[in-house]
Design an enzyme around this catalytic site. Structure first.
Site, short mmCIF file in Angstrom:
data_model
loop_
_atom_site.label_atom_id
_atom_site.label_comp_id
_atom_site.label_asym_id
_atom_site.label_seq_id
_atom_site.Cartn_x
_atom_site.Cartn_y
_atom_site.Cartn_z
N ARG A 139 -10.07 -35.49 39.21
CA ARG A 139 -9.51 -36.62 38.62
C ARG A 139 -10.30 -37.69 37.90
O ARG A 139 -9.84 -38.50 36.77
CB ARG A 139 -8.68 -37.20 39.90
CG ARG A 139 -7.18 -36.79 40.25
CD ARG A 139 -6.50 -37.64 41.05
NE ARG A 139 -7.03 -37.78 42.18
CZ ARG A 139 -7.16 -37.13 43.33
NH1 ARG A 139 -6.35 -36.03 43.34
NH2 ARG A 139 -7.64 -37.43 44.57
N MET B 72 -34.04 -5.64 48.31
CA MET B 72 -34.90 -5.77 47.32
C MET B 72 -36.05 -6.84 47.17
O MET B 72 -35.94 -7.58 48.14
CB MET B 72 -34.46 -5.55 45.74
CG MET B 72 -33.68 -4.20 45.78
SD MET B 72 -32.58 -4.31 44.21
CE MET B 72 -33.94 -3.82 42.89
N GLY B 73 -36.82 -6.88 46.21
CA GLY B 73 -37.77 -8.04 45.98
C GLY B 73 -39.12 -7.53 45.90
O GLY B 73 -40.12 -8.47 45.93
N HIS C 229 -5.30 -25.64 44.14
CA HIS C 229 -6.06 -25.48 45.68
C HIS C 229 -6.66 -24.07 45.67
O HIS C 229 -7.50 -24.02 46.66
CB HIS C 229 -5.14 -25.70 46.83
CG HIS C 229 -4.77 -27.22 46.95
ND1 HIS C 229 -4.03 -27.89 46.17
CD2 HIS C 229 -5.33 -28.12 47.81
CE1 HIS C 229 -4.09 -29.25 46.45
NE2 HIS C 229 -4.89 -29.31 47.34
N VAL C 230 -6.60 -23.26 44.99
CA VAL C 230 -7.27 -21.95 44.88
C VAL C 230 -8.71 -22.44 45.06
O VAL C 230 -9.79 -21.62 45.51
CB VAL C 230 -7.08 -21.01 43.78
CG1 VAL C 230 -8.01 -20.09 43.38
CG2 VAL C 230 -5.60 -20.47 43.59
N ASP D 280 -15.58 -31.52 43.85
CA ASP D 280 -16.01 -32.26 42.46
C ASP D 280 -17.21 -32.57 42.15
O ASP D 280 -17.23 -32.90 40.88
CB ASP D 280 -15.00 -33.58 42.43
CG ASP D 280 -13.53 -33.17 42.64
OD1 ASP D 280 -13.04 -32.38 42.21
OD2 ASP D 280 -12.72 -34.16 43.14
N GLY E 181 -16.41 -37.17 51.57
CA GLY E 181 -16.64 -37.55 50.25
C GLY E 181 -16.73 -39.16 50.29
O GLY E 181 -17.33 -39.38 51.41
N MET F 249 -27.61 -2.60 43.97
CA MET F 249 -26.22 -3.29 43.76
C MET F 249 -26.74 -4.88 43.58
O MET F 249 -26.00 -5.61 43.18
CB MET F 249 -25.39 -3.15 44.88
CG MET F 249 -25.80 -3.64 46.02
SD MET F 249 -24.68 -3.54 47.57
CE MET F 249 -23.75 -5.22 47.14
N ARG G 132 -0.83 -19.77 26.80
CA ARG G 132 -0.29 -19.79 28.07
C ARG G 132 -1.30 -20.61 28.92
O ARG G 132 -2.18 -21.25 28.58
CB ARG G 132 -0.55 -18.28 28.94
CG ARG G 132 0.24 -17.16 28.35
CD ARG G 132 1.89 -17.35 28.24
NE ARG G 132 2.39 -16.51 27.27
CZ ARG G 132 2.96 -15.36 27.50
NH1 ARG G 132 2.91 -15.04 28.79
NH2 ARG G 132 3.56 -14.95 26.66
#
Length: 756
Positions: A215, A545-546, A303-304, A171, A123, A634, A297
């Site tokens: 933040r 595909m394409g 940190h996920v 971020d 960063g 898919m 709720r």
């Protein structure tokens, strides 16, 4: 007289040798998904050009401590890193590096290894530290010389330190780059959670307040709010107006009164009010419960957001930037400032590091102008994930600008059959996260039904048309605009937004839906590679595909770490196939004993997927065995990725704003008349910007037989993919980033609400 020969202005990286140079790569500060892809690209590109490449483990702490923290990297040592989140070489906060004594130790450790080129992934704090280190470098060498820790020869041969930065931060808080490494993956984590929460919220008629990271920067909060269709969002950069509490509660109440069973509010962890007081998720929850009595709720993602596997976008971004960083280091001179390599739009750029650090970003605001007309929106061609987000954005921005919006079902077929209805604000609620096309879409072209379509436009008084779709949408718009002389109903502003997984539309580098398809390909390739982890010497042949467009195969191959990719645009013969088999045979002698081969569905009518599978099986007998997999539809299905939701939302909003301006300019004497070529446009991403281009001018850029553009930007990525797979090839670097200054975008004044 013969035409003069066109001068070849291309520049190839064969002229840039890394022989005798040492490059070190480190990751510092908070980890971000995609850092490993960047490390891998730096290592492999560095080794490819003949340089020595070193890992510095544990960031600046490892540089200060030295010893085993600084190790030479090999080609094999970065294998299997591409799909791993976080940073495998470690990252640590280092107080010691902030001191002069710490930087002196770090300089001594670098000189001992002959390292004079440093690639820092982190960063703004990490990059600022790197720049200070470079500015002090000559003074640090003098001190080491005086203390007898190095000799004069070492001081002379290591006299210059070159630094290139890559921004790894979830971020997206670094000025000068559109997207930092890790941001897209963090959005994936947020959207996965929001999509899961929405089902339980709907079951119990609940309101959920989600707190996301940020933040000082509200990017994750704002874009995830757009991508999931949240009711309200709080970000640090735009404190809500006084009285926001009543406004928000009124908005939530109105949403429930329309029959919607849930509310989503997103709060950035650094959100504040106009007095600078924090707006916390708990405070928002208490407000909703107190004023409205809704079952509410709070979910704090924490940190996920940093975890999990990197998205296809982050892998490609990091790989491109890693190669660009090595090129920047090879071209650096004593006068070159420390720079950051980044992406603006779809264009690689190099920016002076300290200019980026010193400039703060400002949130651009959009001013809306009321001007009322009837605007129709439709989907044409095969379904693509993100189409619904684009329709929702078009409808709501159109209504905000005062228009009456009409939805056309089932493409041009529905148009001539009269399947047209007014569509209102609430009708598109919850559309953002849904895959496919809720309006319905078909491949029918308008050419044989022009009179009926003109009649429907007259009946419904359609003043403008937004077409969201693939190649059929492009051809359809060409047919409508070419018929303006015969049918005056078509003399209205018409604009197309590209939406197709194939990404085969001329005039645009990217299409809505292609990122979701790339993620589907990458996820499948990851699982297939993982299935071989317990089996030695296995090669997988995968068909994508394409149509005739090799975008999905090529860029998917780059994101998945493929050894070979076969496409129509790059013809190949039996000798190429044999050479590829031989390359894999050599690879099996190393510690990396698996292979991945991608084939575009129409790459060659004779060298089918079955043929290539059988050839590899026969030629590799005794060395490796083969498996094949046809991915099929898919790639078209599933919920849209955060990128496609965001891209669809932004590009549709821009299209509607263009329609408003063009309507205003074309409305004269109480009548609408727009027949100039610049009133029938395609809105596409071209290098750095979204650009409106008349479809008539794109005709010459199109191969209509194979349904692809004659020139495709991503073909320049193919040599990069081959280099990272250890093939010797030529790489055109004339399009690589050049050092330029950061420019500030001045925001316009507006009264935009925080409601989505």
């Amino acid at each position: 007289m013969a035409a003069p020969k066109r001068q070849d202005t291309r520049k190839f990286f064969e002229n840039l040798s890394g022989a005798g140079k040492s490059i070190a790569v480190l990751t510092s500060g908070g980890d971000a998904q995609g850092m490993n892809a960047a490390v891998r690209a730096v290592v492999r590109m560095g080794i490819y050009v003949g340089a020595k490449v070193y890992f510095i483990h544990e960031g600046y702490q490892g540089m200060v401590d030295g010893g085993d923290n600084i190790k030479e990297a090999t080609w094999e040592s970065v294998s299997s890193m591409l799909q791993v989140g976080g940073t495998v070489i470690g990252s640590a906060r280092c107080k010691e590096f902030r001191t002069h004594e710490g930087r002196l130790k770090a300089a001594h450790n670098l000189v001992q290894h002959g390292i004079t080129n440093l690639c820092v992934i982190g960063g703004d704090g990490s990059l600022t530290g790197a720049n200070l280190f470079r500015e002090e470098w000559s003074g640090l060498l003098d001190e080491l010389l005086q203390q007898g820790l190095i000799n004069e020869e070492a001081a002379r041969s290591n006299s210059e330190l070159h630094i290139v930065g890559m921004v790894g931060s979830i971020d997206n808080d670094f000025c000068g780059t559109d997207m930092t490494i890790g941001t897209d993956s963090a959005l994936h984590r947020i959207i996965e959670v929001v999509d899961a929460i929405m089902t339980t919220a709907q079951s119990h008629q609940r309101t959920f307040v989600l707190e996301v990271m940020g933040r000082h920067c509200g990017y994750l909060a704002l874009v995830s709010a757009l991508a999931c269709g949240a009711d309200w969002v709080f970000i640090p950069e735009m404190p809500p107006e006084d009285g926001w509490e009543d406004n928000m509660c009124q908005k939530l109440s109105e949403t429930r009164s329309r029959g919607v069973r849930l509310n989503i509010i997103i709060v950035a962890e650094g959100a504040i009010d106009r007095e600078g007081e924090p707006i916390t998720s708990e405070c928002v929850k208490d407000l909703v419960v107190r004023n409205l009595g809704f079952d509410t709720r709070v979910t704090i993602l924490g940190h996920v957001q940093r975890g999990g596997t990197p998205s296809a976008f982050d892998r490609i971004l990091a790989s491109r930037m890693g190669v660009e960083a090595v090129l920047a280091l090879l071209e650096a001179s004593a006068n070159t400032p420390a720079c950051v390599v980044s992406l603006v739009g779809n264009q690689a750029v190099r920016l002076p590091l300290m200019e980026c650090v010193q400039m703060t970003q400002e949130v651009q605001k959009v001013a809306f102008v009321k001007f009322s007309f009837n605007v129709a929106v439709m989907n044409v061609g095969a379904p693509a994930a993100g189409m619904n987000a684009a329709v929702r954005s078009a409808v709501r921005v159109g209504i905000t600008e005062g228009h009456k919006m009409f939805a056309v079902s089932d493409g041009f077929e529905g148009f001539y059959k009269g399947q047209i209805r007014e569509i209102k604000w609430g009708d598109v609620g919850g559309w953002t996260g849904q895959g496919g096309s809720l309006l319905g879409t078909k491949r029918t072209l308008p050419g044989k039904h022009l009179d009926k379509i003109a009649e429907q436009m007259r009946v419904h008084n359609i003043n403008a048309l937004l077409v969201i779709g693939g190649f059929e949408a492009y051809v359809g718009l060409l047919e409508l605009s070419a018929s303006r002389e015969k049918y005056h109903e078509f003399c209205v502003p018409m604009v197309m937004v590209p939406a197709t997984v194939s990404n085969n539309i001329p005039g645009s580098d990217l299409s809505i839906g292609s990122d979701t398809a790339l993620n589907a390909i990458t996820d499948t390739c990851d699982r297939i590679k993982q299935s071989a982890s317990g089996t030695k010497r296995r090669v997988f042949i995968i068909e994508t595909m394409g149509g005739y467009c090799g975008y999905l195969a090529t860029v998917g191959g780059l994101a998945a770490g493929a050894d070979t990719v076969y496409i129509y645009e790059e013809p190949f013969d039996i000798r190429d196939l044999q050479a590829n088999v031989q390359h894999l045979t050599e690879k099996m002698k190393t510690t990396i004993q698996r292979g991945l081969v991608l084939r575009n569905e129409n790459s060659n009518e004779n060298f089918t997927t079955d043929f290539i599978y059988q050839l590899y099986t026969e030629e590799g007998r005794g060395v490796f065995d083969c498996r094949k997999n046809i991915l099929g539809h898919m790639q078209q299905g599933g919920a849209p990725s955060p990128f496609d939701r965001n891209f669809g939302t932004k590009i549709s909003a821009k299209a509607i704003q263009w329609i408003t301006r063009t309507l205003k300019d074309s409305f004269k004497g109480g009548k609408m008349f727009a027949n100039s070529e610049d009133t029938a446009c395609l809105l596409g991403m071209r290098r750095r910007a979204l650009v409106f281009q008349p479809v008539s001018q794109l005709r010459d850029e199109t191969d209509f037989v194979h349904r692809i553009p004659k020139e495709q930007w991503w073909l320049k990525l193919r040599p990069l993919m081959k280099i990272l797979a250890k093939y010797k090839t030529s790489y055109d670097v004339s399009d690589s980033g050049q050092l330029e200054h950061v420019t500030r975008v001045r925001p316009k004044e507006s009264n935009t609400s925080s409601a989505i």
